[in-house]
Design an enzyme around this catalytic site. Structure first.
Site, PDB file in Angstrom:
ATOM      1  CG  HIS A 193      -6.001   2.430   3.510  1.00 44.16           C
ATOM      2  ND1 HIS A 193      -5.033   1.579   3.790  1.00 44.16           N
ATOM      3  CD2 HIS A 193      -6.053   2.690   2.110  1.00 44.16           C
ATOM      4  CE1 HIS A 193      -4.486   1.201   2.287  1.00 44.16           C
ATOM      5  NE2 HIS A 193      -5.341   1.844   1.639  1.00 44.16           N
ATOM      6  CG  HIS A 234      -3.100  -2.150  -3.351  1.00 45.04           C
ATOM      7  ND1 HIS A 234      -2.168  -3.028  -3.068  1.00 45.04           N
ATOM      8  CD2 HIS A 234      -2.933  -1.602  -2.225  1.00 45.04           C
ATOM      9  CE1 HIS A 234      -1.623  -3.230  -2.022  1.00 45.04           C
ATOM     10  NE2 HIS A 234      -2.465  -2.408  -1.314  1.00 45.04           N
ATOM     11  CG  HIS A 277      -4.749  -7.249   0.838  1.00 46.17           C
ATOM     12  ND1 HIS A 277      -4.957  -6.504  -0.261  1.00 46.17           N
ATOM     13  CD2 HIS A 277      -3.791  -6.949   1.497  1.00 46.17           C
ATOM     14  CE1 HIS A 277      -3.763  -5.715  -0.345  1.00 46.17           C
ATOM     15  NE2 HIS A 277      -3.295  -5.720   0.972  1.00 46.17           N
ATOM     16  CB  SER A 290      -0.722   0.146   1.150  1.00 43.64           C
ATOM     17  OG  SER A 290      -1.938  -1.057   1.085  1.00 43.64           O
ATOM     18  CG  ASN A 325      -0.112   2.800  11.196  1.00 44.82           C
ATOM     19  OD1 ASN A 325       0.006   2.385   9.978  1.00 44.82           O
ATOM     20  ND2 ASN A 325      -0.676   2.042  12.162  1.00 44.82           N
ATOM     21  CB  ALA A 342       1.675  -0.160   4.341  1.00 41.09           C
ATOM     22  CE1 TYR A 381      -8.506  -5.498   2.380  1.00 40.63           C
ATOM     23  CE2 TYR A 381      -6.569  -6.301   3.859  1.00 40.63           C
ATOM     24  CZ  TYR A 381      -7.005  -5.324   2.714  1.00 40.63           C
ATOM     25  OH  TYR A 381      -6.474  -4.261   2.111  1.00 40.63           O
ATOM     26  CD  GLU A 382      -8.036  -7.087  -2.366  1.00 49.76           C
ATOM     27  OE1 GLU A 382      -8.517  -6.452  -3.065  1.00 49.76           O
ATOM     28  OE2 GLU A 382      -7.039  -7.364  -1.810  1.00 49.76           O
ATOM     29  CG  MET A 399      -4.268  -5.909   7.575  1.00 49.84           C
ATOM     30  SD  MET A 399      -5.548  -4.809   7.042  1.00 49.84           S
ATOM     31  CE  MET A 399      -5.510  -3.806   8.657  1.00 49.84           C
ATOM     32  CB  SER A 400      -0.373  -8.319   2.714  1.00 48.17           C
ATOM     33  OG  SER A 400       0.787  -7.562   2.930  1.00 48.17           O
TER      34      SER A 400
END
Length: 277
Positions: free
Chosen positions: A252, A66, A88, A35, A240, A118, A90-91, A216-217
């Site tokens: 995000h 993306h 991902h 990201s 962050n 990220a 979560y998609e 998350m990846s």
């Protein structure tokens, strides 16, 4: 459920399309851009773009930041294939879809993968903008893209993960960062599914068990790459500080803003590493 033979056929058809679209170009290194880090693909010399939506059986990136395409070109004197956007869990894609690009890379003859992401910083010594060399990872999701019938054409059912992130490449990355005067931390990356950011209690737990960053990846891609015998190097951009470490509300937008801020340093580092691989 799709059989291993059906899935293998889909990967082969996707790889055949990409190979044809490359028109004889033979990338030797693949780079997955996380990201906010996709601008590196804009810096390639003689770029050739292949949108994911045109590749048979491929998912499509749905996350802001993306772009959803392969970009092939020269970086640091090497022919590379960049994923400008990844997929991902979560998609809503299953992990075999998420990791299909890595298997396509294998069929294209690529044997080195640089994964970037990220991530939220858990290590109290990190700050937004820190670049972290991934030394190891934690898979805390209970999921694995290799569950199910083994794809014997790609690798053995049981394989070693003692050195998931290539030692030689890590040494190279550290030396390159030092030569370029770019601060490069090291640490352990923890994978959780998202899409929500973690709770402060989860972050305290992750720190206790040895995580330095969370995202998350990446881990599914690394598992499939190592199963396929592809050497891996991983770099996280700490965009962050994780939940509970500051009074800020996580978003995000903050992730993308920080990635934009460190973009030039990130690109210099990756270019330097690739030129020496």
């Amino acid at each position: 459920m799709m059989t291993a033979a059906e899935y293998t056929r889909q990967v082969q058809e996707a790889a055949a399309y990409v190979r044809s679209a490359l028109g004889g170009r033979r990338p030797e290194i693949a780079i997955t851009l996380g990201s906010g880090l996709g601008d590196l693909a804009e810096r390639l010399d003689a770029p050739l773009t292949i949108p994911y939506k045109e590749i048979p059986h491929f998912p499509v990136s749905t996350v802001s930041g993306h772009k959803g395409q392969f970009v092939c070109g020269k970086l640091g004197g090497k022919e590379v294939l960049c994923m400008q956007g990844r997929f991902h869990y979560y998609e809503g894609y299953d992990l075999k879809q998420v990791t299909m690009p890595v298997r396509v890379m294998k069929l294209l003859g690529i044997d080195s993968l640089l994964v970037t992401n990220a991530a939220g910083g858990i290590n109290t010594g990190f700050h937004a903008g820190t670049l972290m060399l991934i030394e190891d990872h934690l898979n805390l999701t209970g999921e694995n893209p290799l569950i199910g019938e083994n794809l014997d054409a790609f690798g053995d059912r049981f394989f070693d993960m003692t050195v998931a992130y290539d030692k030689e490449y890590r040494t190279l990355a550290k030396a390159t960062a030092e030569e370029l005067n770019i601060p490069l931390a090291t640490g352990v990356y923890a994978w959780l599914t998202g899409p929500n950011f973690e709770t402060p209690a989860e972050i305290r737990y992750l720190r206790t068990i040895g995580a330095d960053a969370v995202g998350m990846s990446t881990v599914p891609e690394v598992l499939v790459a190592r199963h396929s015998g592809i050497r891996v190097l991983g770099i996280s951009c700490i965009t962050n500080l994780a939940a509970g470490m500051t009074d800020n509300t996580l978003s995000h937008e903050e992730v993308k803003e920080t990635a934009d801020r460190v973009q030039n340093e990130f690109i210099r580092l990756v270019t330097g590493i690739v030129s020496r691989m």
